[in-house]
Design a protein around this motif. Structure first.
Motif, PDB file in Angstrom:
ATOM      1  N   ASP A   1      -4.443   3.675   1.056  1.00 47.27           N
ATOM      2  CA  ASP A   1      -4.981   2.413   0.541  1.00 47.27           C
ATOM      3  C   ASP A   1      -4.648   2.145  -0.927  1.00 47.27           C
ATOM      4  O   ASP A   1      -4.885   1.036  -1.421  1.00 47.27           O
ATOM      5  CB  ASP A   1      -6.506   2.381   0.692  1.00 47.27           C
TER       6      ASP A   1
ATOM      7  N   SER B   1       3.079  -3.980   4.378  1.00 50.02           N
ATOM      8  CA  SER B   1       1.608  -4.021   4.414  1.00 50.02           C
ATOM      9  C   SER B   1       1.154  -5.410   4.859  1.00 50.02           C
ATOM     10  O   SER B   1       1.808  -6.417   4.558  1.00 50.02           O
ATOM     11  CB  SER B   1       1.024  -3.715   3.032  1.00 50.02           C
ATOM     12  N   TYR B   2       0.004  -5.445   5.547  1.00 46.38           N
ATOM     13  CA  TYR B   2      -0.523  -6.726   6.033  1.00 46.38           C
ATOM     14  C   TYR B   2      -1.932  -7.024   5.536  1.00 46.38           C
ATOM     15  O   TYR B   2      -2.397  -8.157   5.623  1.00 46.38           O
ATOM     16  CB  TYR B   2      -0.505  -6.749   7.571  1.00 46.38           C
ATOM     17  N   ASN B   3      -2.625  -6.004   5.041  1.00 44.81           N
ATOM     18  CA  ASN B   3      -3.978  -6.241   4.539  1.00 44.81           C
ATOM     19  C   ASN B   3      -4.326  -5.153   3.532  1.00 44.81           C
ATOM     20  O   ASN B   3      -3.701  -4.100   3.479  1.00 44.81           O
ATOM     21  CB  ASN B   3      -5.002  -6.257   5.683  1.00 44.81           C
ATOM     22  N   PHE B   4      -5.332  -5.454   2.700  1.00 46.17           N
ATOM     23  CA  PHE B   4      -5.797  -4.481   1.725  1.00 46.17           C
ATOM     24  C   PHE B   4      -6.864  -3.591   2.337  1.00 46.17           C
ATOM     25  O   PHE B   4      -7.593  -4.004   3.243  1.00 46.17           O
ATOM     26  CB  PHE B   4      -6.373  -5.190   0.495  1.00 46.17           C
ATOM     27  N   GLY B   5      -6.945  -2.368   1.824  1.00 45.57           N
ATOM     28  CA  GLY B   5      -7.987  -1.446   2.241  1.00 45.57           C
ATOM     29  C   GLY B   5      -9.096  -1.393   1.207  1.00 45.57           C
ATOM     30  O   GLY B   5      -9.612  -2.425   0.777  1.00 45.57           O
TER      31      GLY B   5
ATOM     32  N   PHE C   1       2.470  -9.585  -0.180  1.00 46.23           N
ATOM     33  CA  PHE C   1       2.896  -8.362   0.488  1.00 46.23           C
ATOM     34  C   PHE C   1       4.416  -8.368   0.659  1.00 46.23           C
ATOM     35  O   PHE C   1       5.010  -9.350   1.123  1.00 46.23           O
ATOM     36  CB  PHE C   1       2.221  -8.223   1.854  1.00 46.23           C
TER      37      PHE C   1
ATOM     38  N   LYS D   1       0.842  -1.189   0.000  1.00 43.89           N
ATOM     39  CA  LYS D   1       0.000   0.000   0.000  1.00 43.89           C
ATOM     40  C   LYS D   1       0.881   1.245   0.000  1.00 43.89           C
ATOM     41  O   LYS D   1       1.994   1.244   0.530  1.00 43.89           O
ATOM     42  CB  LYS D   1      -0.934  -0.003   1.213  1.00 43.89           C
TER      43      LYS D   1
ATOM     44  N   LEU E   1      -8.489  -3.169  -4.109  1.00 41.16           N
ATOM     45  CA  LEU E   1      -8.052  -4.561  -4.221  1.00 41.16           C
ATOM     46  C   LEU E   1      -7.238  -4.737  -5.500  1.00 41.16           C
ATOM     47  O   LEU E   1      -7.527  -4.109  -6.525  1.00 41.16           O
ATOM     48  CB  LEU E   1      -9.252  -5.501  -4.237  1.00 41.16           C
TER      49      LEU E   1
END
Length: 524
Positions: free
Chosen positions: A463, A414-418, A430, A404, A421
Motif C-alpha cells: 500500500d 494500480s487501480y485504487n489506494f489502500g 494511476f 502502489k 493516501l
C-alpha cells in the motif's frame, strides 16, 4: 568551562531538571554552576527496549579545581577572517538561495554592500505562486518551488545537516538562529527548521541585508554576460521586459540546480563546465505512525519526534546505488515543476512535522555514461525528457503519475489506494512507473525496496505509494573553478548547489560564505 559527554537520560526533562540530575550523578554542587548549555542532544534508538536521549553539556563552574576530573570544554569561536576589499565595484550575486544569501551576509558583515539579482519573487509573494500552482496547476516559470528568494530548499524540510565537516557550519547555524530559527538547531544532532520557519527567517535575512546597504532586484533575470580579455566586465538583466546593464568585476553565480537556460548561456559564453553524476527516482510515502513503530517500537514512554530514516543499497551486479534522500517526517509531496509541461516532485515538512504521511525520495544514481551525448549539458536533457514523460503520464495537467509499491514491483497498474493516501497536489493519476523510468533505475530500485524492507518493517508494503518523478536532487552540471574558487573567466565565482559544489541548505550556505571570502580577499 567543563563538559560532560554521553549522558544517558530516560525521561523527557527540561534544562533545569536535567542539570539537577547531572549534579546528582556527577557530584556537582548546584550552586557552583554559573552557566550551562546543551552542546548536543540525540536519540539512541538502536535497542527498542532501551531507547534514551544522549546529552553533551557544557558547564561554567565556580571553584573549577574541585571538578578537575571533568573534561575541558573549548567553546567554538567564529574564525577571525582577516580580509579587506580592494574592489571598487559592488559585488553582484546572481540568485537568492542559501548560497547567495549567505554570500551576501558575509559581504555585509565585512562592510561591503552587494547587489543580489533574483529572477523570482521575494519569499512571501513566491509562496502565493506556489499555493496557486498547487491549487490550480497554474505554473509561474519564474516563481515556483525551484525559483525565488530562499531557493529550492525553502519548500523542503529545512534540514541543517550535512556531510561536510567545516567550522563555517557553526556560523550558518548561529545566523539561522539569529534570524529566527529555534535555539534547538544549535544542539540537536539532526536539526531542521521546517518550511514555515524558513519563510520567516529568509524574510528577516533580506531585511537585515537591506538595512545594512545591500540591494535586492527581484523579478530580474540574468540574460547576458559581457566578457573582455577573459574578464567579466558587466552583466545584462531583464526586469518587466526592460533591459538593464550593470558593471561587474566580481560576480557570484549562485543560480541553483534548475537554472537550465542560464547554464546554456554561461556555457556559450565560454565558462568551463562538466557533466556530473546525479540521481533520479520517485517519492515514497508511508503512514508516519508505521515509520515511528518500526524505528522506535512500542515500549518507550519518551515523547519522541516523528521518526526519520536514511537508507542505502548498492547493487554489485549493476554497480548502481539506490538511497533515500530528503526524508520528510510528517510531510507532503510537493509539485515542484519549473518548466512548463513537466512534472517534478520534492518533499516538504513544516517545523512540527505533524502530517499523516512520511515521505522520502528514493533515488538511483545516474552517470554521464547514461546520457545521449558527451556535451556537458546532456544531463539537463536527460532530466527534462523524464519530466516530460511524467507530465504526459499524469494527464498533461501537472497531476503526478502514482503507483502502489506492490504494483510497481509486480509491473502492474494500480487501480485504487489502500491505507496510504497521496499528499501530492494538484492531483495524481494511476500509471505504471516502470514505463517512465529507465530500465536500470527500475531494476536497482526494486531490489532496493525489498532490501530496505528488511531494515524498516513495512517499507515495501503493497500500500505504500510511489509518486513520480524526482529528478532535481542535485545539479546535473559542474561549473569548473580553481583553488581560488574562480572560474576560468576572471571575476566569476561559481557557487553552491547549481554550480555543483553543494548538496543541501547547509553545504550551500557554507559555499556562499567561502565564495564571498574568496571574492573579498581577491587582489584587484
Amino acid at each position: 568551562m567543563k563538559r560532560i559527554n554521553n549522558i544517558k537520560i530516560y525521561k523527557d526533562l527540561d534544562l533545569e531538571t536535567l542539570i539537577k540530575y547531572v549534579c546528582k550523578k556527577y557530584h556537582i554542587i548546584y550552586e557552583d554552576i554559573l552557566d550551562c548549555h546543551i552542546i548536543k542532544k540525540s536519540i539512541d534508538a538502536r535497542d527498542k527496549n532501551n531507547i534514551h536521549y544522549l546529552y553533551n553539556i557544557a558547564l561554567n563552574l565556580k571553584n573549577e579545581k574541585k571538578y578537575s576530573k571533568l573534561d575541558e570544554y573549548k567553546e567554538f569561536k567564529l574564525p577571525n577572517i582577516n580580509i579587506s576589499s580592494n574592489n571598487s565595484l559592488k559585488p553582484i550575486i546572481i540568485g537568492a538561495g542559501p548560497s547567495g544569501l549567505f554570500a551576501a551576509l558575509t559581504f555585509i558583515k565585512n562592510g561591503i554592500k552587494p547587489i543580489i539579482i533574483e529572477q523570482g519573487k521575494k519569499v512571501e509573494d513566491r509562496k502565493k505562486d506556489v499555493d496557486l500552482f498547487i491549487k490550480t496547476g497554474k505554473l509561474n516559470i519564474n516563481s515556483n518551488i525551484q525559483f525565488g528568494e530562499g531557493g529550492a530548499g525553502t519548500f523542503s524540510d529545512g534540514k541543517l545537516t550535512s556531510g561536510i565537516n567545516n567550522p563555517l557550519c557553526n556560523i550558518v547555524l548561529q545566523d539561522f538562529h539569529k534570524f529566527g530559527a529555534p535555539k534547538q538547531i544549535l544542539y540537536l544532532s539532526k536539526p531542521h527548521i521546517g518550511t514555515d520557519n524558513l519563510i520567516k527567517i529568509i524574510s528577516n535575512i533580506r531585511s537585515y541585508i537591506i538595512e545594512n546597504g545591500g540591494q535586492f532586484l527581484f523579478n530580474s533575470k540574468l540574460t547576458d554576460l559581457h566578457i573582455k580579455n577573459n574578464k567579466i566586465q558587466s552583466i545584462t538583466y531583464v526586469n518587466d521586459n526592460k533591459e538593464y546593464n550593470i558593471s561587474a568585476s566580481n560576480l557570484i553565480l549562485a543560480i541553483g540546480h534548475s537554472s537550465r537556460d542560464t547554464f546554456y548561456k554561461i556555457y556559450n559564453k565560454g565558462l568551463h563546465m562538466e557533466s556530473k553524476n546525479f540521481s533520479v527516482g520517485v517519492r515514497i510515502e508511508h503512514l508516519q505512525k508505521n515509520i515511528n513503530l518500526s524505528q522506535y517500537g512500542n515500549k518507550t514512554t519518551l515523547k519522541l519526534p516523528p521518526a526519520e530514516y536514511k537508507l542505502v543499497y548498492h547493487d554489485k551486479s549493476t554497480n548502481r546505488s539506490c538511497y533515500s534522500f530528503c526524508m520528510c517526517p510528517g510531510g507532503t509531496v510537493m509539485a515542484s515543476s519549473s518548466d512548463e509541461n513537466t512534472v517534478v516532485t520534492n518533499g516538504m515538512s513544516v517545523f512540527k512535522r505533524n502530517g499523516t504521511n512520511a515521505n522520502s525520495a528514493i533515488l538511483v544514481n545516474v552517470t554521464p555514461n547514461d546520457f545521449s551525448s558527451s556535451n556537458p549539458l546532456a544531463g539537463i536533457d536527460f532530466q527534462k525528457q523524464l519530466e516530460e514523460k511524467a507530465f504526459i503520464a499524469g494527464g498533461k495537467n501537472y497531476y503526478a503519475p502514482i503507483q502502489k509499491v506492490g504494483d510497481y514491483i509486480n509491473n502492474t497498474l494500480s487501480y485504487n489506494f489502500g491505507s496510504v493516501l497521496p499528499t501530492y497536489l494538484p492531483g495524481t493519476t494511476f500509471y505504471n512507473l516502470n514505463e517512465i523510468l529507465p530500465n536500470f533505475v527500475n531494476i536497482t530500485m526494486k531490489k532496493a525496496l525489498l532490501y530496505f524492507d528488511k531494515q524498516i518493517h513495512g517499507f515495501a508494503s503493497p500500500d505504500a505509494l510511489l509518486t513520480g518523478l524526482e529528478t532535481r536532487s542535485s545539479s546535473p552540471v559542474k561549473i569548473v573553478r580553481g583553488e581560488n574558487l574562480m572560474s576560468n573567466i576572471e571575476g566569476i565565482y561559481p557557487c553552491g548547489e547549481g554550480a555543483g559544489y553543494a548538496g543541501g541548505i547547509m553545504s550551500a550556505s557554507v559555499d556562499g560564505i567561502k565564495c564571498a571570502i574568496a571574492n573579498i580577499s581577491r587582489k584587484a
